[in-house]
Design a protein around this motif. Structure first.
Motif, PDB file in Angstrom:
ATOM      1  N   GLN A 198      -2.389 -56.470  24.929  1.00  8.85           N
ATOM      2  CA  GLN A 198      -3.059 -56.671  26.216  1.00  8.85           C
ATOM      3  C   GLN A 198      -4.358 -57.450  26.056  1.00  8.85           C
ATOM      4  OE1 GLN A 198      -3.459 -52.677  27.730  1.00  8.85           O
ATOM      5  NE2 GLN A 198      -1.328 -52.582  28.466  1.00  8.85           N
ATOM      6  N   LYS A 199      -5.125 -57.091  24.997  1.00  3.92           N
ATOM      7  CA  LYS A 199      -6.372 -57.826  24.755  1.00  3.92           C
ATOM      8  C   LYS A 199      -6.096 -59.281  24.410  1.00  3.92           C
ATOM      9  CE  LYS A 199      -9.081 -53.849  23.196  1.00  3.92           C
ATOM     10  NZ  LYS A 199      -9.839 -53.235  22.064  1.00  3.92           N
ATOM     11  N   LEU A 200      -5.081 -59.498  23.574  1.00  7.22           N
ATOM     12  CA  LEU A 200      -4.743 -60.861  23.195  1.00  7.22           C
ATOM     13  C   LEU A 200      -4.226 -61.653  24.399  1.00  7.22           C
ATOM     14  CD1 LEU A 200      -4.452 -62.971  20.988  1.00  7.22           C
ATOM     15  CD2 LEU A 200      -2.198 -62.034  20.451  1.00  7.22           C
ATOM     16  N   ARG A 201      -3.469 -61.000  25.255  1.00  3.58           N
ATOM     17  CA  ARG A 201      -2.966 -61.668  26.448  1.00  3.58           C
ATOM     18  C   ARG A 201      -4.121 -62.082  27.365  1.00  3.58           C
ATOM     19  NH1 ARG A 201       1.895 -61.740  28.970  1.00  3.58           N
ATOM     20  NH2 ARG A 201       2.725 -60.163  27.542  1.00  3.58           N
ATOM     21  N   THR A 202      -5.089 -61.150  27.525  1.00  4.24           N
ATOM     22  CA  THR A 202      -6.272 -61.475  28.350  1.00  4.24           C
ATOM     23  C   THR A 202      -7.057 -62.636  27.757  1.00  4.24           C
ATOM     24  OG1 THR A 202      -6.445 -59.161  29.045  1.00  4.24           O
ATOM     25  CG2 THR A 202      -8.389 -60.536  29.340  1.00  4.24           C
TER      26      THR A 202
END
Length: 250
Positions: free
Chosen positions: A124-128
């Motif tokens: 999720q952090k990488l996607r953001t």
């Protein structure tokens, strides 16, 4: 020639720098970085899928062991009710082993769930981060394209572009040649006005061969006339006085 060699070296370096500058296209660099981050995100997703698959496999084994524990417990009760304590003991031993295996599987499943949660959080952090990068990438590409277009328009308007520079150099060479020709024409006019190109000056004394021959004849006749006149005067006069001894006149 040292000067020519240095100039060629400068030109070659300029060409190389220009090629490198063209190779370093910001749009291509940004797209490459975006693709690399996308690959990293896909790897994280694949890791999550692998963890979930392993957890599901362990959970299936859990279900089988749980069913086996219930079955063994039932068999032990039936054997004991029939007076078969030995069979009941065997069933309970197997039940105990299955429960131990079940506890181990529970621990492994819990570890996989923790790992899955960590990977999902990273994903999720990488996607953001990737979405933010994609937005910035598009903005930078748009700004670069706008700046590039503005530079080309400015170069075309001011005549400092590569093609316009070549045209400007050709025009400057034409102007220089024209000025040289005008300077030569002015010099020729000035020399002609000063008489430097007169035929008389070009011939030296201003007389051709016929004039010189006639002049020589007339000069020779004048000398002959004067010589004859002097002879006549001397012949009609008294004889010249004799010099005394010693060679000195009185």
């Amino acid at each position: 020639m040292p000067g020519m060699g240095g100039r060629m070296s400068t030109v070659i370096k300029a060409k190389i720098n220009k090629l490198l500058d063209r190779a370093e296209d910001p749009s291509e660099t940004l797209e490459y970085s975006y693709q690399k981050q996308m690959e990293l995100l896909q790897n994280v997703k694949k890791g999550i899928a692998d963890v979930v698959t392993s957890k599901k496999r362990l959970q299936l084994q859990q279900q089988k062991l749980e069913q086996q524990v219930v079955k063994l417990d039932t068999q032990a009760r039936q054997a004991l009710s029939q007076g078969r304590e030995d069979l009941a003991r065997t069933a309970l031993e197997r039940k105990q082993f299955a429960q131990t295996e079940l506890q181990s599987l529970d621990q492994q499943v819990a570890e996989l769930e923790t790992q899955q949660a960590q990977l999902i959080d990273k994903e999720q952090k990488l996607r953001t981060k990737l979405e933010q990068f994609r937005t910035k990438k598009e903005v930078i590409k748009a700004q670069y394209s706008a700046a590039e277009a503005q530079v080309k328009i400015s170069e075309a308007a001011t005549g400092v572009g590569e093609e316009m520079a070549d045209v400007g150099l050709a025009m400057q060479r034409a102007i220089d040649k024209t000025e040289n020709m005008r300077a030569r024409a002015g010099a020729m006019e000035e020399l002609e006005a000063s008489g430097a190109f007169d035929d008389n000056l070009a011939l030296g004394d201003g007389k051709d061969d016929l004039d010189r021959q006639l002049h020589e004849l007339s000069s020779g006749a004048a000398v002959d006339d004067e010589l004859a006149k002097m002879k006549a005067e001397l012949g009609s006069g008294s004889a010249p006085a004799q010099l005394p001894e010693g060679g000195q006149s009185a």
